[in-house]
Design a protein around this motif. Structure first.
Motif, PDB file in Angstrom:
ATOM      1  N   VAL A  88       0.837  -1.195   0.000  1.00 16.81           N
ATOM      2  CA  VAL A  88       0.000   0.000   0.000  1.00 16.81           C
ATOM      3  C   VAL A  88       0.877   1.253   0.000  1.00 16.81           C
ATOM      4  O   VAL A  88       1.969   1.269   0.580  1.00 16.81           O
ATOM      5  CB  VAL A  88      -0.964   0.006   1.220  1.00 16.81           C
ATOM      6  N   GLU A  89       0.394   2.267  -0.679  1.00 21.56           N
ATOM      7  CA  GLU A  89       0.991   3.594  -0.603  1.00 21.56           C
ATOM      8  C   GLU A  89       0.225   4.367   0.467  1.00 21.56           C
ATOM      9  O   GLU A  89      -0.974   4.182   0.635  1.00 21.56           O
ATOM     10  CB  GLU A  89       0.860   4.323  -1.934  1.00 21.56           C
ATOM     11  N   PHE A  90       0.939   5.253   1.181  1.00 19.45           N
ATOM     12  CA  PHE A  90       0.259   6.070   2.176  1.00 19.45           C
ATOM     13  C   PHE A  90       0.889   7.449   2.227  1.00 19.45           C
ATOM     14  O   PHE A  90       2.000   7.668   1.737  1.00 19.45           O
ATOM     15  CB  PHE A  90       0.281   5.408   3.565  1.00 19.45           C
ATOM     16  N   PHE A  91       0.148   8.385   2.810  1.00 20.16           N
ATOM     17  CA  PHE A  91       0.596   9.762   2.955  1.00 20.16           C
ATOM     18  C   PHE A  91       0.309  10.186   4.391  1.00 20.16           C
ATOM     19  O   PHE A  91      -0.847  10.121   4.829  1.00 20.16           O
ATOM     20  CB  PHE A  91      -0.142  10.678   1.969  1.00 20.16           C
ATOM     21  N   ARG A  92       1.347  10.575   5.111  1.00 21.23           N
ATOM     22  CA  ARG A  92       1.154  11.016   6.496  1.00 21.23           C
ATOM     23  C   ARG A  92       0.392  12.329   6.526  1.00 21.23           C
ATOM     24  O   ARG A  92       0.525  13.170   5.632  1.00 21.23           O
ATOM     25  CB  ARG A  92       2.505  11.177   7.193  1.00 21.23           C
ATOM     26  N   ALA A  93      -0.394  12.505   7.570  1.00 21.46           N
ATOM     27  CA  ALA A  93      -1.181  13.735   7.726  1.00 21.46           C
ATOM     28  C   ALA A  93      -0.252  14.941   7.664  1.00 21.46           C
ATOM     29  O   ALA A  93       0.800  14.959   8.309  1.00 21.46           O
ATOM     30  CB  ALA A  93      -1.936  13.706   9.046  1.00 21.46           C
ATOM     31  N   GLY A  94      -0.628  15.925   6.865  1.00 16.13           N
ATOM     32  CA  GLY A  94       0.149  17.150   6.750  1.00 16.13           C
ATOM     33  C   GLY A  94       1.341  17.040   5.817  1.00 16.13           C
ATOM     34  O   GLY A  94       2.111  17.998   5.694  1.00 16.13           O
ATOM     35  N   GLY A  95       1.519  15.898   5.172  1.00 18.44           N
ATOM     36  CA  GLY A  95       2.664  15.724   4.286  1.00 18.44           C
ATOM     37  C   GLY A  95       2.240  15.263   2.910  1.00 18.44           C
ATOM     38  O   GLY A  95       1.124  14.795   2.703  1.00 18.44           O
ATOM     39  N   ASP A  96       3.150  15.415   1.962  1.00 14.04           N
ATOM     40  CA  ASP A  96       2.832  14.976   0.609  1.00 14.04           C
ATOM     41  C   ASP A  96       3.799  13.912   0.086  1.00 14.04           C
ATOM     42  O   ASP A  96       3.635  13.424  -1.024  1.00 14.04           O
ATOM     43  CB  ASP A  96       2.789  16.165  -0.353  1.00 14.04           C
ATOM     44  N   ARG A  97       4.807  13.547   0.883  1.00 11.97           N
ATOM     45  CA  ARG A  97       5.703  12.475   0.460  1.00 11.97           C
ATOM     46  C   ARG A  97       4.991  11.134   0.585  1.00 11.97           C
ATOM     47  O   ARG A  97       4.297  10.875   1.565  1.00 11.97           O
ATOM     48  CB  ARG A  97       6.985  12.449   1.300  1.00 11.97           C
ATOM     49  N   ARG A  98       5.203  10.303  -0.410  1.00  8.65           N
ATOM     50  CA  ARG A  98       4.555   9.001  -0.416  1.00  8.65           C
ATOM     51  C   ARG A  98       5.335   8.013   0.439  1.00  8.65           C
ATOM     52  O   ARG A  98       6.550   7.902   0.357  1.00  8.65           O
ATOM     53  CB  ARG A  98       4.461   8.483  -1.846  1.00  8.65           C
ATOM     54  N   GLY A  99       4.597   7.295   1.263  1.00  8.71           N
ATOM     55  CA  GLY A  99       5.157   6.184   2.011  1.00  8.71           C
ATOM     56  C   GLY A  99       4.730   4.892   1.348  1.00  8.71           C
ATOM     57  O   GLY A  99       3.758   4.852   0.589  1.00  8.71           O
ATOM     58  N   ARG A 100       5.491   3.831   1.643  1.00 10.41           N
ATOM     59  CA  ARG A 100       5.170   2.519   1.097  1.00 10.41           C
ATOM     60  C   ARG A 100       5.255   1.497   2.203  1.00 10.41           C
ATOM     61  O   ARG A 100       6.144   1.556   3.051  1.00 10.41           O
ATOM     62  CB  ARG A 100       6.144   2.148  -0.018  1.00 10.41           C
ATOM     63  N   GLN A 101       4.314   0.595   2.180  1.00  6.64           N
ATOM     64  CA  GLN A 101       4.289  -0.470   3.189  1.00  6.64           C
ATOM     65  C   GLN A 101       4.033  -1.790   2.483  1.00  6.64           C
ATOM     66  O   GLN A 101       3.132  -1.883   1.655  1.00  6.64           O
ATOM     67  CB  GLN A 101       3.174  -0.195   4.184  1.00  6.64           C
ATOM     68  N   SER A 102       4.840  -2.774   2.802  1.00  2.18           N
ATOM     69  CA  SER A 102       4.603  -4.111   2.269  1.00  2.18           C
ATOM     70  C   SER A 102       4.508  -5.089   3.428  1.00  2.18           C
ATOM     71  O   SER A 102       5.204  -4.951   4.423  1.00  2.18           O
ATOM     72  CB  SER A 102       5.709  -4.527   1.294  1.00  2.18           C
TER      73      SER A 102
END
Length: 126
Positions: A88-102
């Motif tokens: 899944v891709e995610f975005f932390r609140a208040g941020g626009d950098r993409r996170g990734r979780q596997s």
């Protein structure tokens, strides 16, 4: 082997949703129950490397909750009846950098459990 049996994908999707709800609520007991309780379970986070369920539990208790986030694209794939991955891709609140979780999920007699997880943030030095 059947790949992406719809029933298995639906089961893992439900387990993933339970994980996400527990993560956002900082429900440590529920999170612990979703990880396989074994020394072989691994979780690599944005800033931590955890080997075994005991290290993962200790991290969760000490961190004081996960940063809130919204999810982007989710891809679940099932390989047979007892192994699946969730990415899944995610975005932390208040941020626009993409996170990734596997996550790698395995069906045990007690249900679906995470045996391996990896979390990263694009452009992160850690």
């Amino acid at each position: 082997m059947t790949v992406n049996d719809p029933d298995v994908v639906a089961e893992v999707a439900a387990a993933f949703r339970a994980y996400e709800a527990a993560l956002m609520a900082d429900d440590v007991r529920a999170l612990d129950a979703l990880f396989h309780d074994a020394a072989a379970t691994v979780r690599y986070g944005v800033g931590e490397v955890l080997y075994g369920a005991d290290e993962i539990r200790a991290f969760r208790v000490g961190r004081g909750g996960s940063p809130q986030r919204r999810l982007g694209r989710l891809a679940i794939a099932a390989y047979g009846r007892d192994l699946a991955t969730a990415n899944v891709e995610f975005f932390r609140a208040g941020g626009d950098r993409r996170g990734r979780q596997s996550q790698t999920w395995v069906r045990f007699p007690g249900g679906w459990k995470i045996v391996s997880a990896h979390v990263s943030i694009e452009g992160s030095g850690s």
